[in-house]
Structure formats: structure tokens, C-alpha cells
Design a protein around this motif. Structure first.
Motif, short mmCIF file in Angstrom:
data_model
loop_
_atom_site.label_atom_id
_atom_site.label_comp_id
_atom_site.label_asym_id
_atom_site.label_seq_id
_atom_site.Cartn_x
_atom_site.Cartn_y
_atom_site.Cartn_z
N PHE A 38 0.81 -1.22 0.00
CA PHE A 38 0.00 0.00 0.00
C PHE A 38 0.84 1.27 0.00
O PHE A 38 0.29 2.38 -0.01
CB PHE A 38 -0.90 0.03 1.24
CG PHE A 38 -1.67 -1.23 1.49
CD1 PHE A 38 -2.87 -1.47 0.83
CD2 PHE A 38 -1.21 -2.20 2.37
CE1 PHE A 38 -3.60 -2.63 1.05
CE2 PHE A 38 -1.93 -3.36 2.60
CZ PHE A 38 -3.13 -3.58 1.94
N GLU A 40 2.51 3.10 -2.01
CA GLU A 40 2.42 4.10 -3.06
C GLU A 40 0.99 4.56 -3.30
O GLU A 40 0.72 5.27 -4.27
CB GLU A 40 3.01 3.55 -4.37
CG GLU A 40 4.46 3.11 -4.28
CD GLU A 40 5.39 4.27 -3.92
OE1 GLU A 40 5.12 5.40 -4.38
OE2 GLU A 40 6.36 4.04 -3.18
N LYS A 41 0.07 4.18 -2.42
CA LYS A 41 -1.35 4.48 -2.64
C LYS A 41 -1.86 5.50 -1.62
O LYS A 41 -1.44 5.51 -0.47
CB LYS A 41 -2.18 3.20 -2.55
CG LYS A 41 -1.83 2.16 -3.60
CD LYS A 41 -2.70 0.93 -3.45
CE LYS A 41 -2.36 -0.11 -4.52
NZ LYS A 41 -3.19 -1.34 -4.38
N THR A 42 -2.79 6.33 -2.06
CA THR A 42 -3.48 7.23 -1.16
C THR A 42 -4.64 6.49 -0.50
O THR A 42 -4.99 5.37 -0.91
CB THR A 42 -4.01 8.45 -1.91
OG1 THR A 42 -4.93 8.01 -2.92
CG2 THR A 42 -2.87 9.23 -2.56
N HIS A 43 -5.25 7.08 0.52
CA HIS A 43 -6.29 6.40 1.27
C HIS A 43 -7.47 5.98 0.41
O HIS A 43 -8.10 4.95 0.64
CB HIS A 43 -6.78 7.29 2.42
CG HIS A 43 -7.53 8.50 1.98
ND1 HIS A 43 -8.91 8.51 1.77
CD2 HIS A 43 -7.10 9.76 1.69
CE1 HIS A 43 -9.29 9.72 1.39
NE2 HIS A 43 -8.22 10.49 1.33
N ASP A 44 -7.79 6.78 -0.65
CA ASP A 44 -8.93 6.45 -1.49
C ASP A 44 -8.58 5.47 -2.61
O ASP A 44 -9.45 5.12 -3.42
CB ASP A 44 -9.55 7.73 -2.08
CG ASP A 44 -8.53 8.61 -2.78
OD1 ASP A 44 -7.32 8.30 -2.72
OD2 ASP A 44 -8.92 9.62 -3.38
N GLN A 45 -7.35 5.01 -2.66
CA GLN A 45 -6.93 4.01 -3.64
C GLN A 45 -6.74 2.63 -3.00
O GLN A 45 -6.45 1.67 -3.70
CB GLN A 45 -5.61 4.44 -4.30
CG GLN A 45 -5.70 5.72 -5.11
CD GLN A 45 -4.33 6.17 -5.61
OE1 GLN A 45 -3.30 5.94 -4.96
NE2 GLN A 45 -4.32 6.81 -6.77
N ILE A 46 -6.93 2.55 -1.72
CA ILE A 46 -6.66 1.30 -1.00
C ILE A 46 -7.92 0.47 -0.84
O ILE A 46 -8.99 0.99 -0.51
CB ILE A 46 -6.07 1.61 0.41
CG1 ILE A 46 -4.67 2.21 0.25
CG2 ILE A 46 -6.04 0.36 1.28
CD1 ILE A 46 -4.05 2.66 1.56
N LYS A 47 -7.79 -0.82 -1.10
CA LYS A 47 -8.86 -1.78 -0.87
C LYS A 47 -8.31 -2.87 0.03
O LYS A 47 -7.37 -3.58 -0.34
CB LYS A 47 -9.37 -2.37 -2.19
CG LYS A 47 -10.56 -3.31 -2.01
CD LYS A 47 -11.08 -3.77 -3.35
CE LYS A 47 -12.24 -4.75 -3.20
NZ LYS A 47 -13.40 -4.15 -2.50
N ASN A 93 -9.09 2.90 6.17
CA ASN A 93 -10.02 2.05 5.43
C ASN A 93 -10.69 0.99 6.30
O ASN A 93 -11.55 0.24 5.82
CB ASN A 93 -9.31 1.40 4.24
CG ASN A 93 -9.21 2.35 3.06
OD1 ASN A 93 -10.12 2.44 2.25
ND2 ASN A 93 -8.10 3.08 2.99
N TYR A 105 -10.08 12.24 5.97
CA TYR A 105 -8.78 11.61 6.19
C TYR A 105 -7.82 12.56 6.90
O TYR A 105 -7.07 12.15 7.80
CB TYR A 105 -8.15 11.15 4.87
CG TYR A 105 -6.76 10.60 5.09
CD1 TYR A 105 -6.59 9.35 5.69
CD2 TYR A 105 -5.63 11.35 4.78
CE1 TYR A 105 -5.31 8.85 5.94
CE2 TYR A 105 -4.36 10.86 5.02
CZ TYR A 105 -4.20 9.61 5.61
OH TYR A 105 -2.95 9.12 5.87
#
Length: 289
Positions: A38, A40-47, A93, A105
Motif C-alpha cells: 500500500f 504508493e497508494k493514497t487512502h482512497d486508492q486502498i482496498k 479504510n 482523512y
């Protein structure tokens, strides 16, 4: 007011001034590999992987495990601390969609200002009169702020509500209360479970006919009394690291019936005017005598 002897003073220091020696519960995700998924991901790109939230217990243990080495201290001279900022968007998340709509966030991230490490030391499910999913928790944090060279331990506790969404169990509400280590040993009866019950339901509500011995199991206290209304009552408290007792549930039983959870509010139901208890007052003297 009765003066405390040397033995009492010693017990007060042991109860209120010593930090926790409980085992840490949030020990999952000990390697960098998990966080690298995770990074390289922002909070809204994480699943989140579904296995992280299959049960309420999994959700909370994984949530606090992610936060264990999260750091928001404004930079330290020794370099990177733990996993730095990487855990925060992951942890966000674990919140429900509705909760995220209430708490942005940035607000979530800023709520951890000064914290460099989090250890979960208490976690257990508590009765919820609304038939929801409710847990009690306590954390031990290492804290420090920019401009200060030393870190220190902090302790907080609160309650967590969870709901089940399509992807799994999520946190729908979380409260947090910081613990103090000076007020309890010097002031106030309301830090001690037995005194709380005696004052609120005895002095205020005139409901206590006979107190029964307190049952202590670990950091749980069950305080019982027989009421002037003929019913039996049980109040469950949990003892925090600072020695303060926090009420987590109330039960009432009539005759040989089952215990029924109740929600009595003596401040609203038994007091006709607001009282302010000050050290040395008559009521406090009754409790300490």
C-alpha cells in the motif's frame, strides 16, 4: 476526613503512578512486505483484503496492528520511526463509509498528532443495549512533539462500535479519552468503582439496602448490592492503567429471574440540582471515612 496512613499512601502510589505491564495484543503485520502493498497508494486508492475484516475481533486486532508503528510526531532527530506515515491511509479504510463521511482523512490523520507508537493492551466486547457490536479498548502510546527531545508514555481508552458492510466488519464509531495520573490519587471518589456505586446509588438514589463483596477478576470488577426496591444489582467496571475504574455495564435482577441489562442515570434521575463535590466536603468525607 480520615487521614491515610503510610500503607495507604504506598498503595495509592502503586495503584495510580505505575504504568501498565500488560501484554501487547496488536502484534500482526511485523514485516515490511505487508505495508509495501500500500506504500504508493493514497487512502482512497486502498482496498483492504477481505480476510482482514471477517470478524469484529479480526477487524480491531488488524486495525490496531496496522497503527502499531504509525508515526505522526513531526519528525525525530534519529530518523525514520517505525513505518512512518504509511499505516495511516491503510487504517483509515477500517472505518465504515458513513464514518469516513463524518471524519475526513486529514482530520483522522491529525488526531494522531504527537504519537509515534501504539500498543493495544486491553480489548474486549461489552454488552450493548441497542444489540449492536461494541468493544472496550485501552492503548499505551509513545508520544513526543516537535521541539521536545524526550518521549513519554500516554494511555487512552474508549469504546468502539462496528457494523457489517459488504466488504466485512468496519468501525462505525470510536471514542477516545486520555487518562490522567495525578487527579485520581489526589482528588475525587469517582475514580473508584465501589465509591461510585455507594455515592450515586446509595447517597443520591437511596437505592442500596446491602452491599455485597466485590468480585475482582483480572482488571474486571463486579460490584453487587441488594436494592431497597427488592431487586439485586450488578455493576461491571474495568480498571485502567492509571487505576481508575470505568463502568461498562449495569444489570438488574428481580428474585430468581435472569439478569437484565439496564441503563440507569443517577445524575439525571436522582439529583434535583447540580452538585459540585470538592475535596473536604461532607459527602467526600463520608466516602473516605
Amino acid at each position: 476526613m480520615q487521614k491515610r496512613n503510610k500503607m495507604d499512601i504506598t498503595s495509592y502510589h502503586q495503584k495510580y503512578f505505575r504504568p501498565s505491564c500488560l501484554k501487547v495484543l496488536n502484534l500482526r503485520f511485523n514485516s515490511w512486505e505487508f505495508y509495501s502493498l500500500f506504500s504508493e497508494k493514497t487512502h482512497d486508492q486502498i482496498k483492504l483484503p477481505p480476510e482482514l475484516t471477517r470478524t469484529p475481533e479480526d477487524t480491531l486486532l488488524n486495525y490496531f496492528s496496522v497503527l502499531r508503528e504509525a508515526e505522526n510526531m513531526g519528525g525525530r532527530s534519529c530518523g525514520t520511526v517505525g513505518q512512518a506515515r504509511t499505516p495511516f491511509p491503510i487504517a483509515y479504510n477500517f472505518l465504515s463509509k458513513e464514518y469516513q463521511n463524518k471524519l475526513s482523512y486529514d482530520e483522522y490523520f491529525n488526531s494522531f498528532a504527537g504519537i509515534g507508537h501504539t500498543s493495544l493492551i486491553k480489548l474486549f466486547r461489552v454488552p450493548d443495549g441497542k444489540k449492536g457490536i461494541k468493544f472496550f479498548y485501552e492503548v499505551e502510546t509513545i508520544e513526543g512533539f516537535k521541539g521536545k527531545r524526550a518521549e513519554y508514555f500516554g494511555y487512552s481508552y474508549g469504546f468502539i462500535q462496528l457494523i457489517h458492510e459488504k466488504e466485512g466488519f468496519r468501525i462505525s464509531d470510536l471514542s477516545k479519552f486520555e487518562e490522567d495520573f495525578l487527579c485520581a490519587p489526589y482528588h475525587g471518589w469517582d475514580h473508584d468503582g465501589e465509591a461510585v456505586v455507594e455515592v450515586k446509588y446509595g447517597s443520591w438514589c437511596k437505592l442500596i439496602q446491602q452491599m455485597y463483596p466485590t468480585v475482582i477478576t483480572g482488571y474486571f470488577k463486579n460490584i453487587y448490592f441488594h436494592g431497597t426496591d427488592g431487586a439485586d444489582y450488578c455493576f461491571i467496571f474495568v480498571t485502567l492503567t492509571n487505576g481508575t475504574d470505568v463502568e461498562i455495564a449495569q444489570y438488574r435482577k428481580v428474585s430468581n429471574d435472569m439478569w437484565i441489562q439496564v441503563n440507569m442515570k443517577p445524575e439525571e434521575e436522582c439529583l434535583t440540582e447540580k452538585r459540585v463535590l470538592i475535596p473536604g466536603s461532607r459527602l467526600e468525607g463520608e466516602i473516605n471515612s
